[in-house]
Scaffold this active site. Sequence first.
Site, mmCIF file in Angstrom:
data_model
loop_
_atom_site.group_PDB
_atom_site.id
_atom_site.type_symbol
_atom_site.label_atom_id
_atom_site.label_comp_id
_atom_site.label_asym_id
_atom_site.label_seq_id
_atom_site.Cartn_x
_atom_site.Cartn_y
_atom_site.Cartn_z
ATOM 1 N N ASN A 151 21.288 14.452 30.569
ATOM 2 C CA ASN A 151 21.509 15.665 31.363
ATOM 3 C C ASN A 151 21.311 15.481 32.871
ATOM 4 O O ASN A 151 22.024 16.109 33.653
ATOM 5 C CB ASN A 151 20.677 16.844 30.831
ATOM 6 C CG ASN A 151 19.208 16.598 30.896
ATOM 7 O OD1 ASN A 151 18.745 15.489 30.641
ATOM 8 N ND2 ASN A 151 18.462 17.608 31.251
ATOM 9 N N LYS A 174 17.357 1.994 28.998
ATOM 10 C CA LYS A 174 18.375 2.306 27.991
ATOM 11 C C LYS A 174 18.853 3.720 28.290
ATOM 12 O O LYS A 174 18.207 4.706 27.949
ATOM 13 C CB LYS A 174 17.734 2.233 26.596
ATOM 14 C CG LYS A 174 18.659 1.830 25.463
ATOM 15 C CD LYS A 174 19.813 2.769 25.208
ATOM 16 C CE LYS A 174 19.418 4.048 24.517
ATOM 17 N NZ LYS A 174 20.502 5.050 24.525
ATOM 18 N N PRO A 175 20.008 3.847 28.993
ATOM 19 C CA PRO A 175 20.501 5.197 29.290
ATOM 20 C C PRO A 175 21.124 5.834 28.050
ATOM 21 O O PRO A 175 21.384 5.143 27.059
ATOM 22 C CB PRO A 175 21.575 4.941 30.364
ATOM 23 C CG PRO A 175 22.030 3.529 30.151
ATOM 24 C CD PRO A 175 20.895 2.781 29.514
ATOM 25 N N LEU A 243 -0.088 -0.171 19.473
ATOM 26 C CA LEU A 243 -1.205 0.094 20.400
ATOM 27 C C LEU A 243 -0.772 -0.039 21.856
ATOM 28 O O LEU A 243 -1.403 -0.719 22.666
ATOM 29 C CB LEU A 243 -2.398 -0.823 20.113
ATOM 30 C CG LEU A 243 -3.137 -0.548 18.818
ATOM 31 C CD1 LEU A 243 -4.303 -1.521 18.657
ATOM 32 C CD2 LEU A 243 -3.667 0.887 18.800
ATOM 33 N N GLU A 249 8.457 12.867 28.091
ATOM 34 C CA GLU A 249 8.926 14.112 28.723
ATOM 35 C C GLU A 249 9.930 14.709 27.744
ATOM 36 O O GLU A 249 11.042 14.187 27.597
ATOM 37 C CB GLU A 249 9.604 13.806 30.062
ATOM 38 C CG GLU A 249 8.695 13.159 31.104
ATOM 39 C CD GLU A 249 7.699 14.139 31.706
ATOM 40 O OE1 GLU A 249 7.829 15.356 31.468
ATOM 41 O OE2 GLU A 249 6.786 13.686 32.399
ATOM 42 N N GLY A 251 11.285 18.322 25.056
ATOM 43 C CA GLY A 251 12.073 19.564 25.119
ATOM 44 C C GLY A 251 11.285 20.771 25.600
ATOM 45 O O GLY A 251 10.075 20.697 25.846
ATOM 46 N N CYS A 283 15.746 20.618 30.462
ATOM 47 C CA CYS A 283 14.530 20.791 29.666
ATOM 48 C C CYS A 283 13.780 22.038 30.112
ATOM 49 O O CYS A 283 13.175 22.729 29.302
ATOM 50 C CB CYS A 283 13.652 19.561 29.794
ATOM 51 S SG CYS A 283 13.301 19.101 31.506
ATOM 52 N N GLU A 461 4.761 12.646 34.944
ATOM 53 C CA GLU A 461 5.508 11.838 35.900
ATOM 54 C C GLU A 461 5.306 12.478 37.274
ATOM 55 O O GLU A 461 4.868 13.612 37.370
ATOM 56 C CB GLU A 461 7.000 11.817 35.541
ATOM 57 C CG GLU A 461 7.278 10.993 34.285
ATOM 58 C CD GLU A 461 8.737 10.639 34.065
ATOM 59 O OE1 GLU A 461 9.612 11.460 34.387
ATOM 60 O OE2 GLU A 461 8.993 9.546 33.537
HETATM 61 P P1 NAD Z 1 17.702 12.409 22.645
HETATM 62 O O1 NAD Z 1 16.261 12.404 22.252
HETATM 63 O O2 NAD Z 1 18.708 12.515 21.567
HETATM 64 O O3 NAD Z 1 18.055 11.050 23.431
HETATM 65 C C1 NAD Z 1 17.352 10.657 24.575
HETATM 66 C C2 NAD Z 1 17.444 9.141 24.704
HETATM 67 O O4 NAD Z 1 16.777 8.542 23.586
HETATM 68 C C3 NAD Z 1 18.884 8.599 24.676
HETATM 69 O O5 NAD Z 1 18.989 7.505 25.549
HETATM 70 C C4 NAD Z 1 19.034 8.147 23.239
HETATM 71 O O6 NAD Z 1 20.019 7.149 23.062
HETATM 72 C C5 NAD Z 1 17.634 7.609 22.956
HETATM 73 N N1 NAD Z 1 17.275 7.541 21.531
HETATM 74 C C6 NAD Z 1 17.683 8.368 20.534
HETATM 75 N N2 NAD Z 1 17.139 7.966 19.362
HETATM 76 C C7 NAD Z 1 16.365 6.888 19.630
HETATM 77 C C8 NAD Z 1 15.541 6.030 18.832
HETATM 78 N N3 NAD Z 1 15.412 6.207 17.510
HETATM 79 N N4 NAD Z 1 14.886 5.028 19.435
HETATM 80 C C9 NAD Z 1 14.988 4.836 20.785
HETATM 81 N N5 NAD Z 1 15.767 5.596 21.579
HETATM 82 C C10 NAD Z 1 16.440 6.618 21.011
HETATM 83 O O7 NAD Z 1 17.869 13.535 23.732
HETATM 84 P P2 NAD Z 1 19.206 13.983 24.500
HETATM 85 O O8 NAD Z 1 20.026 14.818 23.593
HETATM 86 O O9 NAD Z 1 19.834 12.799 25.148
HETATM 87 O O10 NAD Z 1 18.582 14.862 25.673
HETATM 88 C C11 NAD Z 1 18.256 16.198 25.544
HETATM 89 C C12 NAD Z 1 16.770 16.386 25.330
HETATM 90 O O11 NAD Z 1 16.054 15.800 26.421
HETATM 91 C C13 NAD Z 1 16.391 17.852 25.333
HETATM 92 O O12 NAD Z 1 15.481 18.093 24.280
HETATM 93 C C14 NAD Z 1 15.710 18.049 26.683
HETATM 94 O O13 NAD Z 1 14.814 19.123 26.720
HETATM 95 C C15 NAD Z 1 15.048 16.716 26.873
HETATM 96 N N6 NAD Z 1 14.744 16.485 28.300
HETATM 97 C C16 NAD Z 1 13.432 16.559 28.716
HETATM 98 C C17 NAD Z 1 13.102 16.404 30.063
HETATM 99 C C18 NAD Z 1 11.674 16.501 30.541
HETATM 100 O O14 NAD Z 1 11.396 16.056 31.660
HETATM 101 N N7 NAD Z 1 10.751 17.069 29.776
HETATM 102 C C19 NAD Z 1 14.125 16.168 31.002
HETATM 103 C C20 NAD Z 1 15.444 16.102 30.543
HETATM 104 C C21 NAD Z 1 15.734 16.258 29.182
#
Ligand code: NAD
Length: 489
Positions: A151, A174-175, A243, A249, A251, A283, A461
């Site tokens: 996002n 890893k984006p 460990l 960060e 949802g 988020c 952060e």
């Molecule tokens: P997501 O958890 O599906 O994916 C986030 C990242 O994690 C991606 O790069 C994805 O490829 C990776 N990922 C997914 N499964 C994984 C696994 N098993 N192992 C390692 N990496 C894995 O989230 P999304 O749909 O990309 O983003 C939306 C979510 O992010 C929402 O819940 C939003 O609230 C949250 N978000 C939080 C913040 C914050 O600062 N708190 C900021 C932005 C977005």
Amino acid sequence: MKNRDIFVGGKWQQGRGQQMQSRFPGDNHVVATLNSASLEDVEDAVIAAEKAWRDPKWRHMSSHQRAAILLKVSTLIDEQREELVRLQTLDNGKPWAEARGLVMSAAATARYFAAVCEVSGGELPPRRQPDIMTLSTYQPLGVIAAITPWNSPIASDMQKIAPAIAAGNAVILKPAEATPLVSLKLAELFEQAGLPAGLLSVLPGKGSIIGDALVRHPLVRKISFTGGTNTGRQLAHIAADKLIGTSLELGGKSPTIVLDDADLDLAAHGVCYGIFSSMGQACIAGSRLFVARSVYQAFIEKLTKLTQGLIIGDPRQERVHIGPLISSAHRDSVIAYVSQAIAEGGKIRVGGKVPTDPALQSGHYFEPTIIEGLTNQAHVCQEEIFGPVLVVIPFDDETSLIHDANDSIYGLAAGIWTQDYTRAFKLADTLDVGTVWINTYKVFSISTPFGGFKDSGLGREKGLESLKAYMQQKSIFLALNPQPNRWCE
Ligand code: NAD
């Protein structure tokens, strides 16, 4: 862009994994094709990172020189701002003005951590024995796995890379699958700024394959994650087994609150921006709105008017407020939430549909939507929709307001509108959230810590202390007048 290279251990090369595409959500055209990273690429990146952060040239580089690299990165970001904005908007459909703000914030983050890096040091604890001096120093952790969502990638990436590099670590980023382009461009800028090879890799690919292999690698010493709560919880289990530390960060389902003495025009603008900017794909989106019953009618009319005036369109145009959602699958999930809200008794006040404008049919657009007539128990009030959907609930007294505002598994942020700062402060104190905005919303400062309570995350952060989150403390005892150790005397 055809066959974009990825950045593995300081080398630009074709990924050895499956082919993937970046598509512009505004009309679904393919912006770039690339091969994702493979498991071999993960291995190569980690080995190169481990070698690079242990290299004495990097370990003994003065913090002044590390800061200079970050400063150079911030200058390059400023110089190439429009290109970065373009890549960010093509990757995820974020409206141009918002994308520009994020790019500027990434430059500011690099500058901030350059400054923190220059001034941060260890401690000299008070002596307990006259002849023993103790020093407390901070050292890097090693290889950091940074995993980010789609996002706001440029901001999320930089919030991890800048402090981790300032602290002397190596980072493997890893984006998200949908947004590889801006992250790869950032890697180019770090390389141009003189970051030694191997200290940064960018590995686009599937989270469940590439992200998973990365975090499980024995040489990875910290997971810095931004994304969904379920993924974050999974990563926390892996970190617990190894460990190692995590920063999560996650949802949100943030409450915004309009008290009976609020400046209603100011509040309406803040609420509207708080939920509908980035099409609610944030988020901290203020997705649950609580309004004092005595001002409910007047307020909802103002908010309705503002929402109906938002311009929906191609996010590459400067004056557009509402661009597309990231994908058709994500739009389907938003539509399903709206249907569920109606089934539970919700009434659509504004929006609720896919726009009918023929120019928007090939993108994943959805109207900004306001729903009334539900309680905080409704599914749409308890679950994160991550879309342009606001539920409005009137309240009669502050006790029930506080109960409902806190009745959520999440605890990321909240907004309060009132002209009485004493009242605002007391209310802010009772809310179980990591950030409270009073008479504003969704403004950020890199010098102010950010993070969630409850299922919204772990760790913080931003801010001075966030550098230390990428370091470990070492204590050194120094005998000033060495004597045999005393034992059984
Ligand atoms: P997501 O958890 O599906 O994916 C986030 C990242 O994690 C991606 O790069 C994805 O490829 C990776 N990922 C997914 N499964 C994984 C696994 N098993 N192992 C390692 N990496 C894995 O989230 P999304 O749909 O990309 O983003 C939306 C979510 O992010 C929402 O819940 C939003 O609230 C949250 N978000 C939080 C913040 C914050 O600062 N708190 C900021 C932005 C977005």
